[in-house]
Design a protein around this motif. Structure first.
Motif, PDB file in Angstrom:
ATOM      1  N   LEU A   9     -16.472 -12.826 -15.471  1.00 35.40           N
ATOM      2  CA  LEU A   9     -17.106 -11.964 -16.470  1.00 35.40           C
ATOM      3  C   LEU A   9     -17.143 -10.509 -16.012  1.00 35.40           C
ATOM      4  N   ARG A  10     -17.184 -10.296 -14.710  1.00 39.03           N
ATOM      5  CA  ARG A  10     -17.237  -8.948 -14.150  1.00 39.03           C
ATOM      6  C   ARG A  10     -15.873  -8.475 -13.668  1.00 39.03           C
ATOM      7  N   SER A  11     -14.823  -9.189 -14.066  1.00 46.10           N
ATOM      8  CA  SER A  11     -13.434  -8.834 -13.719  1.00 46.10           C
ATOM      9  C   SER A  11     -13.208  -8.760 -12.212  1.00 46.10           C
ATOM     10  N   VAL A  12     -13.849  -9.630 -11.464  1.00 47.49           N
ATOM     11  CA  VAL A  12     -13.606  -9.715 -10.026  1.00 47.49           C
ATOM     12  C   VAL A  12     -12.301 -10.484  -9.847  1.00 47.49           C
ATOM     13  N   ALA A  13     -11.331  -9.852  -9.194  1.00 47.92           N
ATOM     14  CA  ALA A  13      -9.995 -10.437  -9.063  1.00 47.92           C
ATOM     15  C   ALA A  13     -10.008 -11.634  -8.108  1.00 47.92           C
ATOM     16  N   ARG A  14      -9.305 -12.674  -8.525  1.00 48.19           N
ATOM     17  CA  ARG A  14      -9.102 -13.833  -7.664  1.00 48.19           C
ATOM     18  C   ARG A  14      -7.631 -13.879  -7.283  1.00 48.19           C
ATOM     19  N   GLU A  15      -7.334 -14.578  -6.213  1.00 47.75           N
ATOM     20  CA  GLU A  15      -5.956 -14.743  -5.773  1.00 47.75           C
ATOM     21  C   GLU A  15      -5.378 -16.006  -6.403  1.00 47.75           C
ATOM     22  N   PRO A  16      -4.464 -15.861  -7.360  1.00 45.45           N
ATOM     23  CA  PRO A  16      -3.916 -17.033  -8.039  1.00 45.45           C
ATOM     24  C   PRO A  16      -3.032 -17.900  -7.155  1.00 45.45           C
ATOM     25  N   MET A  17      -2.649 -17.422  -5.970  1.00 46.81           N
ATOM     26  CA  MET A  17      -1.792 -18.212  -5.091  1.00 46.81           C
ATOM     27  C   MET A  17      -2.441 -19.527  -4.669  1.00 46.81           C
ATOM     28  N   LEU A  71      -1.773 -22.628  -1.531  1.00 45.75           N
ATOM     29  CA  LEU A  71      -1.713 -21.712  -0.392  1.00 45.75           C
ATOM     30  C   LEU A  71      -3.109 -21.256  -0.007  1.00 45.75           C
ATOM     31  N   GLN A  72      -3.278 -20.915   1.256  1.00 49.04           N
ATOM     32  CA  GLN A  72      -4.520 -20.319   1.733  1.00 49.04           C
ATOM     33  C   GLN A  72      -4.209 -18.900   2.190  1.00 49.04           C
ATOM     34  N   PHE A  73      -5.230 -18.043   2.199  1.00 50.60           N
ATOM     35  CA  PHE A  73      -4.978 -16.635   2.521  1.00 50.60           C
ATOM     36  C   PHE A  73      -6.181 -16.009   3.193  1.00 50.60           C
ATOM     37  N   VAL A  74      -5.901 -14.910   3.863  1.00 50.64           N
ATOM     38  CA  VAL A  74      -6.920 -13.970   4.320  1.00 50.64           C
ATOM     39  C   VAL A  74      -6.412 -12.617   3.862  1.00 50.64           C
ATOM     40  N   ARG A  75      -7.280 -11.844   3.225  1.00 56.16           N
ATOM     41  CA  ARG A  75      -6.900 -10.516   2.731  1.00 56.16           C
ATOM     42  C   ARG A  75      -7.836  -9.505   3.372  1.00 56.16           C
ATOM     43  N   ARG A  76      -7.262  -8.470   3.939  1.00 55.11           N
ATOM     44  CA  ARG A  76      -8.035  -7.384   4.536  1.00 55.11           C
ATOM     45  C   ARG A  76      -7.609  -6.073   3.895  1.00 55.11           C
ATOM     46  N   GLU A  86      -7.255  -1.984   4.560  1.00 50.16           N
ATOM     47  CA  GLU A  86      -7.215  -0.874   5.506  1.00 50.16           C
ATOM     48  C   GLU A  86      -6.938   0.382   4.713  1.00 50.16           C
ATOM     49  N   GLY A  87      -7.981   1.139   4.422  1.00 51.12           N
ATOM     50  CA  GLY A  87      -7.830   2.310   3.577  1.00 51.12           C
ATOM     51  C   GLY A  87      -7.392   1.887   2.189  1.00 51.12           C
ATOM     52  N   GLU A  88      -6.258   2.389   1.745  1.00 48.22           N
ATOM     53  CA  GLU A  88      -5.724   2.041   0.427  1.00 48.22           C
ATOM     54  C   GLU A  88      -4.851   0.781   0.473  1.00 48.22           C
ATOM     55  N   ASN A  89      -4.545   0.300   1.668  1.00 43.08           N
ATOM     56  CA  ASN A  89      -3.630  -0.829   1.825  1.00 43.08           C
ATOM     57  C   ASN A  89      -4.366  -2.159   1.901  1.00 43.08           C
ATOM     58  N   HIS A  90      -3.725  -3.185   1.358  1.00 44.50           N
ATOM     59  CA  HIS A  90      -4.213  -4.563   1.479  1.00 44.50           C
ATOM     60  C   HIS A  90      -3.229  -5.320   2.359  1.00 44.50           C
ATOM     61  N   ILE A  91      -3.753  -6.039   3.317  1.00 39.13           N
ATOM     62  CA  ILE A  91      -2.927  -6.831   4.216  1.00 39.13           C
ATOM     63  C   ILE A  91      -3.280  -8.295   3.992  1.00 39.13           C
ATOM     64  N   TYR A  92      -2.265  -9.107   3.742  1.00 40.50           N
ATOM     65  CA  TYR A  92      -2.446 -10.533   3.498  1.00 40.50           C
ATOM     66  C   TYR A  92      -1.867 -11.333   4.654  1.00 40.50           C
ATOM     67  N   TRP A  93      -2.538 -12.403   4.999  1.00 38.65           N
ATOM     68  CA  TRP A  93      -1.983 -13.459   5.827  1.00 38.65           C
ATOM     69  C   TRP A  93      -2.031 -14.699   4.946  1.00 38.65           C
ATOM     70  N   ILE A  94      -0.869 -15.222   4.644  1.00 37.44           N
ATOM     71  CA  ILE A  94      -0.766 -16.362   3.731  1.00 37.44           C
ATOM     72  C   ILE A  94      -0.182 -17.527   4.510  1.00 37.44           C
ATOM     73  N   PRO A 122       1.836  -5.343  -3.816  1.00 42.55           N
ATOM     74  CA  PRO A 122       2.209  -4.970  -2.445  1.00 42.55           C
ATOM     75  C   PRO A 122       3.295  -3.895  -2.410  1.00 42.55           C
ATOM     76  N   LEU A 123       3.262  -3.089  -1.351  1.00 38.56           N
ATOM     77  CA  LEU A 123       4.340  -2.133  -1.109  1.00 38.56           C
ATOM     78  C   LEU A 123       5.534  -2.857  -0.501  1.00 38.56           C
ATOM     79  N   SER A 124       5.248  -3.826   0.357  1.00 35.59           N
ATOM     80  CA  SER A 124       6.297  -4.616   0.979  1.00 35.59           C
ATOM     81  C   SER A 124       5.698  -5.961   1.370  1.00 35.59           C
ATOM     82  N   ALA A 125       6.589  -6.906   1.654  1.00 35.23           N
ATOM     83  CA  ALA A 125       6.151  -8.235   2.084  1.00 35.23           C
ATOM     84  C   ALA A 125       7.094  -8.719   3.171  1.00 35.23           C
ATOM     85  N   VAL A 126       6.520  -9.282   4.216  1.00 32.45           N
ATOM     86  CA  VAL A 126       7.287  -9.788   5.344  1.00 32.45           C
ATOM     87  C   VAL A 126       6.986 -11.265   5.498  1.00 32.45           C
TER      88      VAL A 126
END
Length: 196
Positions: free
Chosen positions: A129-137, A142-147, A149-157, A175-179
């Motif tokens: 209801l408050r438009s809090v984003a969820r991770e559809p993955m 899949l499981q994830f950790v999202r951090r 850092e400034g304007e960047n989001h770092i995922y460990w999936i 994402p800007l890039s994915a590795v």
């Protein structure tokens, strides 16, 4: 069975919500700033809550945050010291909330300044209801950790399933890039991306 906080935390992770834990002391000292990444604070089911913490939560709501209380508002304040005075203060804060039923009977909502207080059983629904984003993955197992850092989001999936995933992995942020990295073989490389 775990504690209500543990069970709710696991349910939020399973639904794809990333979160941080916060203490009573931190709640009492928090101030919302315009660029905060946080949209909501979730209070797990509890019977007792210090009046100072509840007052801090209401102040965060006035500043624009959604305060989501799982199941129902706490019934009382903890401890015996100045009990009547603290109970009275808590009662005044609760009576100041003007709740109305959410349209589909999924909970109650009270507007507080720029934010709201939401109370109900289905916390993921209330977050939506408050438009809090969820991770559809997480829907793909899949499981994830999202951090952040400034304007960047770092995922460990991580894929903890028994079979490999052959498909696209949607992210809540662009994402800007994915590795990709395979810890078993040590192989890594840039992952393909598709536009939104």
């Amino acid at each position: 069975a775990g504690t209500p906080a543990r069970d709710l935390g696991q349910a939020l992770l399973d639904a794809g919500y990333a979160f941080d834990y916060v203490s009573d002391r931190q709640i009492r000292n928090l101030k919302i700033i315009a660029e905060t990444p946080y949209k909501a604070i979730v209070v797990p089911e509890c019977r007792f809550l210090p009046v100072e913490t509840f007052a801090g939560l209401l102040e965060l709501a006035r500043q624009g945050l959604a305060v989501i209380v799982h199941k129902d508002l706490p019934k009382d304040v903890p401890g015996w010291g100045d009990l009547d005075e603290r109970r009275s203060a808590y009662g005044r804060l609760v009576s100041g909330l003007r709740f109305r039923q959410i349209d589909n009977a999924q909970g109650r909502i009270a507007t507080m300044g720029e934010g709201v207080v939401l109370v109900g059983n289905d916390v993921p629904y209330l977050l939506g209801l408050r438009s809090v984003a969820r991770e559809p993955m997480v829907d793909s197992g899949l499981q994830f950790v999202r951090r952040r850092e400034g304007e960047n989001h770092i995922y460990w999936i991580v894929n903890t399933r028994d079979e490999p995933l052959d498909g696209w992995v949607p992210l809540a942020t662009r994402p800007l890039s994915a590795v990709l990295f395979d810890p078993m073989s040590g192989r890594s490389g840039l992952a393909a991306q598709r536009g939104s």
